[in-house]
Design a protein around this motif. Structure first.
Motif, PDB file in Angstrom:
ATOM      1  N   PHE A 179       0.783  -1.235   0.000  1.00  0.00           N
ATOM      2  CA  PHE A 179       0.000   0.000   0.000  1.00  0.00           C
ATOM      3  C   PHE A 179       0.817   1.288   0.000  1.00  0.00           C
ATOM      4  O   PHE A 179       0.301   2.341  -0.383  1.00  0.00           O
ATOM      5  CB  PHE A 179      -0.944   0.009   1.207  1.00  0.00           C
ATOM      6  CG  PHE A 179      -1.936  -1.125   1.205  1.00  0.00           C
ATOM      7  CD1 PHE A 179      -2.992  -1.137   0.302  1.00  0.00           C
ATOM      8  CD2 PHE A 179      -1.826  -2.172   2.102  1.00  0.00           C
ATOM      9  CE1 PHE A 179      -3.914  -2.172   0.290  1.00  0.00           C
ATOM     10  CE2 PHE A 179      -2.739  -3.217   2.105  1.00  0.00           C
ATOM     11  CZ  PHE A 179      -3.783  -3.211   1.193  1.00  0.00           C
ATOM     12  N   ASP A 180       2.055   1.226   0.447  1.00  0.00           N
ATOM     13  CA  ASP A 180       2.830   2.455   0.605  1.00  0.00           C
ATOM     14  C   ASP A 180       4.012   2.563  -0.343  1.00  0.00           C
ATOM     15  O   ASP A 180       4.745   3.561  -0.302  1.00  0.00           O
ATOM     16  CB  ASP A 180       3.349   2.564   2.051  1.00  0.00           C
ATOM     17  CG  ASP A 180       2.232   2.560   3.080  1.00  0.00           C
ATOM     18  OD1 ASP A 180       1.147   3.093   2.767  1.00  0.00           O
ATOM     19  OD2 ASP A 180       2.434   2.022   4.185  1.00  0.00           O
ATOM     20  N   THR A 181       4.218   1.564  -1.192  1.00  0.00           N
ATOM     21  CA  THR A 181       5.358   1.544  -2.109  1.00  0.00           C
ATOM     22  C   THR A 181       4.861   1.670  -3.547  1.00  0.00           C
ATOM     23  O   THR A 181       3.929   0.959  -3.933  1.00  0.00           O
ATOM     24  CB  THR A 181       6.140   0.222  -1.955  1.00  0.00           C
ATOM     25  OG1 THR A 181       6.574   0.078  -0.602  1.00  0.00           O
ATOM     26  CG2 THR A 181       7.361   0.198  -2.869  1.00  0.00           C
ATOM     27  N   PRO A 182       5.437   2.576  -4.350  1.00  0.00           N
ATOM     28  CA  PRO A 182       5.020   2.684  -5.752  1.00  0.00           C
ATOM     29  C   PRO A 182       5.141   1.339  -6.473  1.00  0.00           C
ATOM     30  O   PRO A 182       6.061   0.553  -6.185  1.00  0.00           O
ATOM     31  CB  PRO A 182       5.995   3.715  -6.334  1.00  0.00           C
ATOM     32  CG  PRO A 182       6.444   4.523  -5.149  1.00  0.00           C
ATOM     33  CD  PRO A 182       6.489   3.561  -4.007  1.00  0.00           C
ATOM     34  N   ALA A 183       4.230   1.085  -7.399  1.00  0.00           N
ATOM     35  CA  ALA A 183       4.184  -0.218  -8.079  1.00  0.00           C
ATOM     36  C   ALA A 183       5.520  -0.580  -8.718  1.00  0.00           C
ATOM     37  O   ALA A 183       5.958  -1.735  -8.668  1.00  0.00           O
ATOM     38  CB  ALA A 183       3.076  -0.216  -9.124  1.00  0.00           C
ATOM     39  N   GLU A 184       6.187   0.417  -9.311  1.00  0.00           N
ATOM     40  CA  GLU A 184       7.433   0.133 -10.021  1.00  0.00           C
ATOM     41  C   GLU A 184       8.583  -0.227  -9.089  1.00  0.00           C
ATOM     42  O   GLU A 184       9.614  -0.752  -9.529  1.00  0.00           O
ATOM     43  CB  GLU A 184       7.842   1.325 -10.892  1.00  0.00           C
ATOM     44  CG  GLU A 184       8.148   2.603 -10.135  1.00  0.00           C
ATOM     45  CD  GLU A 184       6.915   3.483  -9.904  1.00  0.00           C
ATOM     46  OE1 GLU A 184       7.106   4.687  -9.613  1.00  0.00           O
ATOM     47  OE2 GLU A 184       5.779   2.975 -10.018  1.00  0.00           O
ATOM     48  N   ASP A 185       8.417   0.045  -7.790  1.00  0.00           N
ATOM     49  CA  ASP A 185       9.475  -0.252  -6.822  1.00  0.00           C
ATOM     50  C   ASP A 185       9.202  -1.522  -6.009  1.00  0.00           C
ATOM     51  O   ASP A 185      10.041  -1.918  -5.187  1.00  0.00           O
ATOM     52  CB  ASP A 185       9.644   0.915  -5.848  1.00  0.00           C
ATOM     53  CG  ASP A 185      10.109   2.188  -6.538  1.00  0.00           C
ATOM     54  OD1 ASP A 185      10.784   2.085  -7.581  1.00  0.00           O
ATOM     55  OD2 ASP A 185       9.790   3.278  -6.031  1.00  0.00           O
ATOM     56  N   ARG A 186       8.064  -2.153  -6.202  1.00  0.00           N
ATOM     57  CA  ARG A 186       7.690  -3.268  -5.333  1.00  0.00           C
ATOM     58  C   ARG A 186       8.569  -4.496  -5.521  1.00  0.00           C
ATOM     59  O   ARG A 186       8.851  -5.212  -4.560  1.00  0.00           O
ATOM     60  CB  ARG A 186       6.215  -3.618  -5.519  1.00  0.00           C
ATOM     61  CG  ARG A 186       5.303  -2.542  -4.940  1.00  0.00           C
ATOM     62  CD  ARG A 186       3.839  -2.730  -5.282  1.00  0.00           C
ATOM     63  NE  ARG A 186       3.101  -1.523  -4.889  1.00  0.00           N
ATOM     64  CZ  ARG A 186       1.887  -1.224  -5.305  1.00  0.00           C
ATOM     65  NH1 ARG A 186       1.235  -2.036  -6.128  1.00  0.00           N
ATOM     66  NH2 ARG A 186       1.309  -0.105  -4.902  1.00  0.00           N
ATOM     67  N   LEU A 187       9.005  -4.755  -6.750  1.00  0.00           N
ATOM     68  CA  LEU A 187       9.860  -5.922  -6.978  1.00  0.00           C
ATOM     69  C   LEU A 187      11.193  -5.766  -6.261  1.00  0.00           C
ATOM     70  O   LEU A 187      11.611  -6.652  -5.503  1.00  0.00           O
ATOM     71  CB  LEU A 187      10.073  -6.128  -8.474  1.00  0.00           C
ATOM     72  CG  LEU A 187      10.964  -7.319  -8.865  1.00  0.00           C
ATOM     73  CD1 LEU A 187      10.349  -8.628  -8.403  1.00  0.00           C
ATOM     74  CD2 LEU A 187      11.193  -7.335 -10.373  1.00  0.00           C
ATOM     75  N   SER A 188      11.857  -4.640  -6.450  1.00  0.00           N
ATOM     76  CA  SER A 188      13.156  -4.437  -5.802  1.00  0.00           C
ATOM     77  C   SER A 188      13.004  -4.351  -4.290  1.00  0.00           C
ATOM     78  O   SER A 188      13.859  -4.847  -3.541  1.00  0.00           O
ATOM     79  CB  SER A 188      13.838  -3.176  -6.342  1.00  0.00           C
ATOM     80  OG  SER A 188      13.051  -2.021  -6.108  1.00  0.00           O
ATOM     81  N   ARG A 189      11.904  -3.741  -3.831  1.00  0.00           N
ATOM     82  CA  ARG A 189      11.672  -3.655  -2.384  1.00  0.00           C
ATOM     83  C   ARG A 189      11.434  -5.035  -1.790  1.00  0.00           C
ATOM     84  O   ARG A 189      11.884  -5.328  -0.674  1.00  0.00           O
ATOM     85  CB  ARG A 189      10.472  -2.747  -2.124  1.00  0.00           C
ATOM     86  CG  ARG A 189       9.940  -2.776  -0.705  1.00  0.00           C
ATOM     87  CD  ARG A 189      10.803  -2.024   0.287  1.00  0.00           C
ATOM     88  NE  ARG A 189      10.328  -2.249   1.642  1.00  0.00           N
ATOM     89  CZ  ARG A 189       9.291  -1.625   2.197  1.00  0.00           C
ATOM     90  NH1 ARG A 189       8.601  -0.726   1.500  1.00  0.00           N
ATOM     91  NH2 ARG A 189       8.932  -1.885   3.443  1.00  0.00           N
TER      92      ARG A 189
END
Length: 208
Positions: A179-189
């Motif tokens: 919910f708090d992480t941009p979609a494009e950053d979710r894989l690396s996160r």
């Protein structure tokens, strides 16, 4: 018959049944599946999947990092609901998986009490009934939502087999990533949750 001694196994890897020919079911509810570099299925290449349910009957999950060219305002119009203009109305709908692609699924926080909800951990719910969207349109729905079209599903033993073949990395879920992480950053996160740099991964790496 004298039982065979238990065999040691890699941390996080699926156990095998007594014949050793199929992974034994273990519960990955409230975990992320992160596609490994060797993923061959284009539906899941580069994806992060939240597993909502996992038992002897199979598994159900949602891809959470694949936005599609459809925003929530347009989706709400299609189901005869009016969503007030604002940040939420411009939010993307997501490709949730290749199963039931004409059906909507809503991840939300908090869990609440809706018509057809599965609790995913203590703070996240997965709802497939329209009442949660009606509440959002009326201004008293969950504080945070992620809406998908479609879901991901596995039959008995299918997910375990894919994990044993190093198709997926398994990681305990983090609601903040949803919910708090941009979609494009979710894989690396997701990789970062266990201290892995995806640049150093290969398709032969095991499980977390």
């Amino acid at each position: 018959m004298t039982p065979k001694p238990a065999r040691q196994r890699e941390q996080g890897a699926p156990e095998r049944d007594s014949e050793g020919d199929r992974p034994r079911t273990y519960d990955l509810s409230n975990h992320f599946l992160v596609a490994m570099p060797g993923m061959l299925d284009p539906n899941f290449d580069g994806s992060v999947v939240l597993i909502a349910e996992h038992n002897d009957n199979g598994a159900l999950g949602l891809v959470i990092n694949r936005p599609i060219e459809l925003d929530l305002a347009t989706l709400f119009d299609r189901i005869d609901l009016k969503l007030a203009q604002g940040e939420l109305s411009a939010s993307s709908v997501f490709f949730g998986g290749p199963v039931q692609t004409d059906r909507g699924f809503v991840l939300h926080r908090p869990v609440g009490a809706w018509g057809s909800t599965v609790a995913v951990g203590e703070s996240v719910g997965l709802t497939s009934s329209k009442d949660v969207l009606e509440a959002v349109a009326e201004g008293h729905g969950p504080q945070q939502i992620l809406v998908t079209l479609g879901c991901a599903g596995w039959g008995p033993g299918q997910l375990e087999d894919e994990i044993a073949r190093n198709a997926w990395l398994t990681i305990p879920a983090d609601a903040g990533l949803i919910f708090d992480t941009p979609a494009e950053d979710r894989l690396s996160r997701a990789f970062g949750l266990i201290g892995i740099d995806p640049a150093f991964l290969s398709s032969s790496v095991g499980h977390a």
